[in-house]
Design a protein around this motif. Structure first.
Motif, short mmCIF file in Angstrom:
data_model
loop_
_atom_site.label_atom_id
_atom_site.label_comp_id
_atom_site.label_asym_id
_atom_site.label_seq_id
_atom_site.Cartn_x
_atom_site.Cartn_y
_atom_site.Cartn_z
N LEU A 9 0.87 -1.16 0.00
CA LEU A 9 0.00 0.00 0.00
C LEU A 9 0.91 1.22 0.00
O LEU A 9 1.60 1.49 0.97
CB LEU A 9 -0.90 -0.01 1.23
N VAL A 10 0.95 1.92 -1.12
CA VAL A 10 1.92 2.99 -1.30
C VAL A 10 1.35 4.31 -0.79
O VAL A 10 0.27 4.73 -1.19
CB VAL A 10 2.30 3.13 -2.79
N PRO A 11 2.06 4.96 0.11
CA PRO A 11 1.58 6.26 0.63
C PRO A 11 1.67 7.34 -0.43
O PRO A 11 2.48 7.26 -1.36
CB PRO A 11 2.53 6.56 1.79
N THR A 12 0.83 8.36 -0.30
CA THR A 12 0.84 9.46 -1.26
C THR A 12 1.50 10.71 -0.69
O THR A 12 1.98 11.55 -1.43
CB THR A 12 -0.61 9.81 -1.68
N VAL A 13 1.53 10.81 0.62
CA VAL A 13 2.03 12.03 1.25
C VAL A 13 3.55 12.03 1.42
O VAL A 13 4.19 13.07 1.44
CB VAL A 13 1.31 12.24 2.62
N PHE A 54 -4.37 -11.15 -0.35
CA PHE A 54 -5.21 -11.39 -1.51
C PHE A 54 -5.40 -10.15 -2.39
O PHE A 54 -5.27 -10.20 -3.59
CB PHE A 54 -6.57 -11.90 -1.02
N ARG A 55 -5.68 -9.02 -1.74
CA ARG A 55 -6.04 -7.82 -2.51
C ARG A 55 -4.95 -6.77 -2.58
O ARG A 55 -5.03 -5.84 -3.38
CB ARG A 55 -7.27 -7.15 -1.87
N GLY A 56 -3.97 -6.85 -1.68
CA GLY A 56 -2.94 -5.82 -1.64
C GLY A 56 -3.40 -4.57 -0.92
O GLY A 56 -2.80 -3.51 -1.03
N SER A 57 -4.49 -4.71 -0.21
CA SER A 57 -5.01 -3.58 0.56
C SER A 57 -5.92 -4.13 1.65
O SER A 57 -6.52 -5.18 1.47
CB SER A 57 -5.79 -2.64 -0.36
N CYS A 58 -5.99 -3.44 2.75
CA CYS A 58 -6.92 -3.86 3.80
C CYS A 58 -7.15 -2.68 4.73
O CYS A 58 -6.43 -1.69 4.68
CB CYS A 58 -6.36 -5.05 4.56
N LYS A 59 -8.15 -2.82 5.58
CA LYS A 59 -8.48 -1.68 6.45
C LYS A 59 -7.41 -1.44 7.50
O LYS A 59 -7.24 -0.33 7.96
CB LYS A 59 -9.86 -1.88 7.10
N HIS A 60 -6.68 -2.48 7.87
CA HIS A 60 -5.61 -2.29 8.87
C HIS A 60 -4.50 -1.40 8.30
O HIS A 60 -4.10 -0.43 8.93
CB HIS A 60 -5.00 -3.64 9.27
N GLN A 62 -4.67 0.54 5.76
CA GLN A 62 -5.20 1.87 5.45
C GLN A 62 -5.32 2.75 6.69
O GLN A 62 -5.06 3.95 6.65
CB GLN A 62 -6.55 1.75 4.74
N ALA A 63 -5.70 2.12 7.80
CA ALA A 63 -5.82 2.87 9.05
C ALA A 63 -4.45 3.39 9.49
O ALA A 63 -4.30 4.54 9.91
CB ALA A 63 -6.42 1.98 10.14
N ILE A 64 -3.44 2.54 9.38
CA ILE A 64 -2.08 2.95 9.76
C ILE A 64 -1.56 4.02 8.80
O ILE A 64 -0.95 5.01 9.22
CB ILE A 64 -1.13 1.73 9.80
N LYS A 66 -3.25 6.24 7.18
CA LYS A 66 -3.89 7.51 7.53
C LYS A 66 -3.29 8.12 8.78
O LYS A 66 -3.06 9.32 8.86
CB LYS A 66 -5.40 7.29 7.76
N LYS A 67 -3.04 7.27 9.75
CA LYS A 67 -2.48 7.72 11.01
C LYS A 67 -1.09 8.32 10.78
O LYS A 67 -0.78 9.41 11.25
CB LYS A 67 -2.38 6.51 11.94
N VAL A 68 -0.27 7.60 10.04
CA VAL A 68 1.10 8.05 9.78
C VAL A 68 1.10 9.33 8.95
O VAL A 68 1.82 10.28 9.24
CB VAL A 68 1.90 6.93 9.09
N GLU A 69 0.25 9.36 7.93
CA GLU A 69 0.20 10.56 7.09
C GLU A 69 -0.36 11.74 7.87
O GLU A 69 0.04 12.88 7.62
CB GLU A 69 -0.64 10.29 5.84
N GLY A 70 -1.24 11.48 8.80
CA GLY A 70 -1.79 12.54 9.63
C GLY A 70 -0.71 13.20 10.47
O GLY A 70 -0.67 14.40 10.64
N VAL A 71 0.19 12.36 10.98
CA VAL A 71 1.30 12.86 11.80
C VAL A 71 2.28 13.68 10.94
O VAL A 71 2.94 14.57 11.42
CB VAL A 71 2.03 11.66 12.46
N MET A 72 2.32 13.34 9.65
CA MET A 72 3.31 13.95 8.78
C MET A 72 2.89 15.26 8.13
O MET A 72 3.57 15.76 7.26
CB MET A 72 3.67 12.98 7.67
N GLU A 73 1.74 15.78 8.48
CA GLU A 73 1.33 17.05 7.88
C GLU A 73 2.13 18.20 8.49
O GLU A 73 1.88 18.60 9.62
CB GLU A 73 -0.16 17.26 8.11
N TRP A 74 3.11 18.65 7.77
CA TRP A 74 3.99 19.70 8.26
C TRP A 74 4.32 20.68 7.19
O TRP A 74 4.00 20.52 6.06
CB TRP A 74 5.27 19.18 8.90
#
Ligand SMILES: [Zn+2]
Length: 74
Positions: A9-13, A54-60, A62-64, A66-74
């Motif tokens: 799951l590749v981050p965008t931020v 199976f899918r290369g994505s999951c809610k776990h 995605q939750a992490i 979001k959390k990590v990207e949220g911390v990185m808003e600078w």
């Protein structure tokens, strides 16, 4: 050759490549009480739950993410 392609799951931020958080593992509780591990690699996040495999994505993951990207808003 392996048929299995590693998925991330590749981050965008931010770019995970060489990031200090690479290698960090976040434990995540699944809906049925089982625990999964989300890990940041050079190419992105992955999770050891069956859904991610199976899918290369999951809610776990995605939750992490979001959390990590949220911390990185600078
Ligand atoms: Zn997962």
């Amino acid at each position: 050759m392996s048929k299995f392609k590693e998925k991330y799951l590749v981050p965008t931020v931010f770019r995970p490549n060489g990031h200090w958080m690479v290698g960090t593992i976040w434990p995540v509780k699944g809906s049925k009480g089982n625990e999964y591990s989300v890990e940041l690699h050079d190419k992105g996040f992955n999770c050891d739950c069956p859904g991610f495999t199976f899918r290369g994505s999951c809610k776990h993951s995605q939750a992490i993410l979001k959390k990590v990207e949220g911390v990185m808003e600078w």
